[in-house]
Design an enzyme around this catalytic site. Structure first.
Site, mmCIF file in Angstrom:
data_model
loop_
_atom_site.group_PDB
_atom_site.id
_atom_site.type_symbol
_atom_site.label_atom_id
_atom_site.label_comp_id
_atom_site.label_asym_id
_atom_site.label_seq_id
_atom_site.Cartn_x
_atom_site.Cartn_y
_atom_site.Cartn_z
ATOM 1 N N LYS A 14 0.797 -1.229 0.000
ATOM 2 C CA LYS A 14 0.000 0.000 0.000
ATOM 3 C C LYS A 14 0.836 1.289 0.000
ATOM 4 O O LYS A 14 0.455 2.270 -0.620
ATOM 5 C CB LYS A 14 -0.922 0.034 1.218
ATOM 6 C CG LYS A 14 -2.082 -0.925 1.132
ATOM 7 C CD LYS A 14 -2.983 -0.762 2.336
ATOM 8 C CE LYS A 14 -4.126 -1.749 2.289
ATOM 9 N NZ LYS A 14 -5.085 -1.568 3.367
ATOM 10 N N ASN A 49 -4.918 2.107 -1.655
ATOM 11 C CA ASN A 49 -5.461 0.738 -1.712
ATOM 12 C C ASN A 49 -6.251 0.517 -3.006
ATOM 13 O O ASN A 49 -6.809 -0.554 -3.201
ATOM 14 C CB ASN A 49 -6.338 0.442 -0.492
ATOM 15 C CG ASN A 49 -7.670 1.143 -0.560
ATOM 16 O OD1 ASN A 49 -7.790 2.201 -1.180
ATOM 17 N ND2 ASN A 49 -8.677 0.565 0.054
ATOM 18 N N ASP A 67 -9.677 3.223 2.402
ATOM 19 C CA ASP A 67 -9.750 2.616 3.743
ATOM 20 C C ASP A 67 -10.395 3.563 4.754
ATOM 21 O O ASP A 67 -11.168 3.140 5.612
ATOM 22 C CB ASP A 67 -8.348 2.250 4.249
ATOM 23 C CG ASP A 67 -7.811 0.997 3.581
ATOM 24 O OD1 ASP A 67 -8.617 0.162 3.134
ATOM 25 O OD2 ASP A 67 -6.576 0.845 3.522
ATOM 26 N N ALA A 73 -0.673 2.145 14.565
ATOM 27 C CA ALA A 73 -0.208 3.349 13.863
ATOM 28 C C ALA A 73 0.319 2.980 12.481
ATOM 29 O O ALA A 73 1.130 3.696 11.904
ATOM 30 C CB ALA A 73 0.883 4.037 14.695
ATOM 31 N N ARG A 128 2.176 -0.008 20.005
ATOM 32 C CA ARG A 128 3.279 -0.728 20.647
ATOM 33 C C ARG A 128 4.579 0.067 20.495
ATOM 34 O O ARG A 128 5.287 0.318 21.452
ATOM 35 C CB ARG A 128 3.393 -2.107 19.970
ATOM 36 C CG ARG A 128 4.472 -2.986 20.492
ATOM 37 C CD ARG A 128 4.436 -4.328 19.797
ATOM 38 N NE ARG A 128 4.564 -4.222 18.340
ATOM 39 C CZ ARG A 128 4.495 -5.263 17.505
ATOM 40 N NH1 ARG A 128 4.288 -6.475 17.987
ATOM 41 N NH2 ARG A 128 4.629 -5.096 16.205
ATOM 42 N N THR A 129 4.857 0.517 19.270
ATOM 43 C CA THR A 129 6.038 1.352 19.030
ATOM 44 C C THR A 129 5.597 2.806 19.166
ATOM 45 O O THR A 129 4.930 3.356 18.277
ATOM 46 C CB THR A 129 6.601 1.103 17.608
ATOM 47 O OG1 THR A 129 6.683 -0.306 17.406
ATOM 48 C CG2 THR A 129 7.954 1.738 17.411
ATOM 49 N N ARG A 141 6.223 5.551 16.477
ATOM 50 C CA ARG A 141 5.385 5.486 15.279
ATOM 51 C C ARG A 141 4.048 6.185 15.542
ATOM 52 O O ARG A 141 3.493 6.851 14.675
ATOM 53 C CB ARG A 141 5.157 4.010 14.920
ATOM 54 C CG ARG A 141 5.003 3.770 13.457
ATOM 55 C CD ARG A 141 4.968 2.290 13.172
ATOM 56 N NE ARG A 141 4.543 2.051 11.807
ATOM 57 C CZ ARG A 141 4.038 0.907 11.373
ATOM 58 N NH1 ARG A 141 3.912 -0.114 12.187
ATOM 59 N NH2 ARG A 141 3.687 0.768 10.120
ATOM 60 N N ILE A 181 -11.150 -3.733 12.990
ATOM 61 C CA ILE A 181 -11.015 -3.827 11.525
ATOM 62 C C ILE A 181 -10.676 -5.255 11.071
ATOM 63 O O ILE A 181 -10.742 -5.564 9.902
ATOM 64 C CB ILE A 181 -9.983 -2.826 10.942
ATOM 65 C CG1 ILE A 181 -8.555 -3.201 11.317
ATOM 66 C CG2 ILE A 181 -10.296 -1.396 11.338
ATOM 67 C CD1 ILE A 181 -7.520 -2.569 10.391
ATOM 68 N N TYR A 195 -11.373 -8.899 10.165
ATOM 69 C CA TYR A 195 -12.632 -9.544 9.762
ATOM 70 C C TYR A 195 -12.595 -11.065 9.785
ATOM 71 O O TYR A 195 -13.616 -11.708 9.552
ATOM 72 C CB TYR A 195 -13.121 -9.036 8.403
ATOM 73 C CG TYR A 195 -12.238 -9.375 7.213
ATOM 74 C CD1 TYR A 195 -11.411 -8.414 6.648
ATOM 75 C CD2 TYR A 195 -12.261 -10.638 6.634
ATOM 76 C CE1 TYR A 195 -10.623 -8.698 5.557
ATOM 77 C CE2 TYR A 195 -11.470 -10.937 5.535
ATOM 78 C CZ TYR A 195 -10.658 -9.968 5.006
ATOM 79 O OH TYR A 195 -9.869 -10.258 3.925
#
Ligand code: ATR
Length: 280
Positions: free
Chosen positions: A66, A86, A101, A126, A149-150, A153, A214, A216
């Site tokens: 992407k 996308n 998106d 992120a 987590r990071t 970012r 998000i 699925y």
């Protein structure tokens, strides 16, 4: 002549976009076919150039292409700001890149939330998906918190937004959640085969929180199960986002109103038919 569309990515074999778009073509009686093409990052430039030469009408772009694909198309301003595409439309002769998106996630969210403006939204993640979603939420006046987590970012992402802050996934997240209106998981946590994983459990949720995942596959992720446990009244699953982002791409390519109900049914039918624990 039959018009050919497709999705490029790696891995891509189990994408549900072909099933969804082919159901839409069938419903509208269009002479068109949508296929999945496995394309590595190294082949991306040739793949886009080749698609144009072959007369392919449109492409979706998925993981991990992407961001890189942005460099090989004329991207819309919004997609440039998001930093990823996308959707590619070849209708004008040159490949034009879009990012649906964000629009898809907003439409999914708006099925259960009347007014986005002023809402406190916590986004987990992120990456590319989080970037697209937060860009639209921020533009509509939500107060966005990015938890990743990071942490660097997350901070990088908030720097392109107007009214956003960033936090990590630990104690700060626990503290912030009490006060939130909407929680969105924009990470891959909970995705098959890691179905027991969730970044947030029931004890951190309140019944008035809107919870949107998000992911699925599975349709009811661990996060959504925890939301149910917490008595959350409004949840949105990842199929909704898949369908709405796909519908937006469909409209760009065909200039026709996408048959949303058929697209959603096609995806849910496949997901419902997957035997439990089968590795995808
Ligand atoms: P996408 O384009 O689908 O968003 P991505 O750009 O690879 O994919 O981003 C994935 C997101 O999920 C990131 O926010 C990632 O966190 P990091 O930035 O710290 O890598 C998050 N993510 C993936 N696996 C995770 C895990 N096990 N725990 C927490 N966060 C995770």
């Amino acid at each position: 002549m039959k018009r050919i569309y497709g999705i490029i990515g790696d891995p891509v074999a189990h994408s549900l976009s072909p099933v969804m778009h082919n159901a839409a073509f069938e419903k509208l009686g269009l002479d068109a076919l949508y296929l999945a093409f496995r394309v590595s990052k190294g082949e991306l430039k040739d793949a886009i150039r080749g698609a144009k030469s072959l007369g392919i009408a449109g492409l979706n772009v998925t993981i991990p292409l992407k961001e890189k694909a942005l460099f090989f198309v004329n991207a819309e301003e919004e997609a440039k700001k998001i930093g990823a595409i996308n959707t590619i439309d070849f209708g004008s002769g040159t490949p034009v890149g879009y990012n649906t998106d964000g629009i898809g996630s907003m439409q999914a969210l708006k099925e259960v939330v009347d007014e986005i403006k002023g809402k406190k939204v916590l986004i987990l993640g992120a990456g590319g998906a989080a970037r697209a979603i937060s860009f639209y939420l921020d533009a509509e006046g939500a107060k966005v918190t990015i938890a990743n987590r990071t942490k660097e970012r997350a901070a990088q992402l908030t720097s392109i937004l107007h009214n956003a802050k960033s936090i990590g996934l630990g104690a700060e997240l626990t503290k912030q959640l009490k006060d939130m209106d909407i929680l969105i998981n924009a990470t891959s946590v909970g995705m098959h085969p890691n179905e027991d994983a969730t970044l947030v459990r029931a004890d951190l949720m309140h019944p008035d929180l809107v919870v949107f995942d998000i992911v699925y596959n599975p349709m009811e992720t661990k996060l959504l199960k925890e939301a149910k446990k917490a008595g959350v009244k409004k949840v949105v699953d990842g199929v909704k986002m898949l369908v709405y982002q796909g519908a937006a791409s469909f409209k760009i390519w065909t200039k026709k109103e996408p048959p949303i109900a058929e697209m959603e049914k096609a995806v849910r039918d496949v997901l419902n038919s997957i035997p439990k624990r089968k590795v995808l």
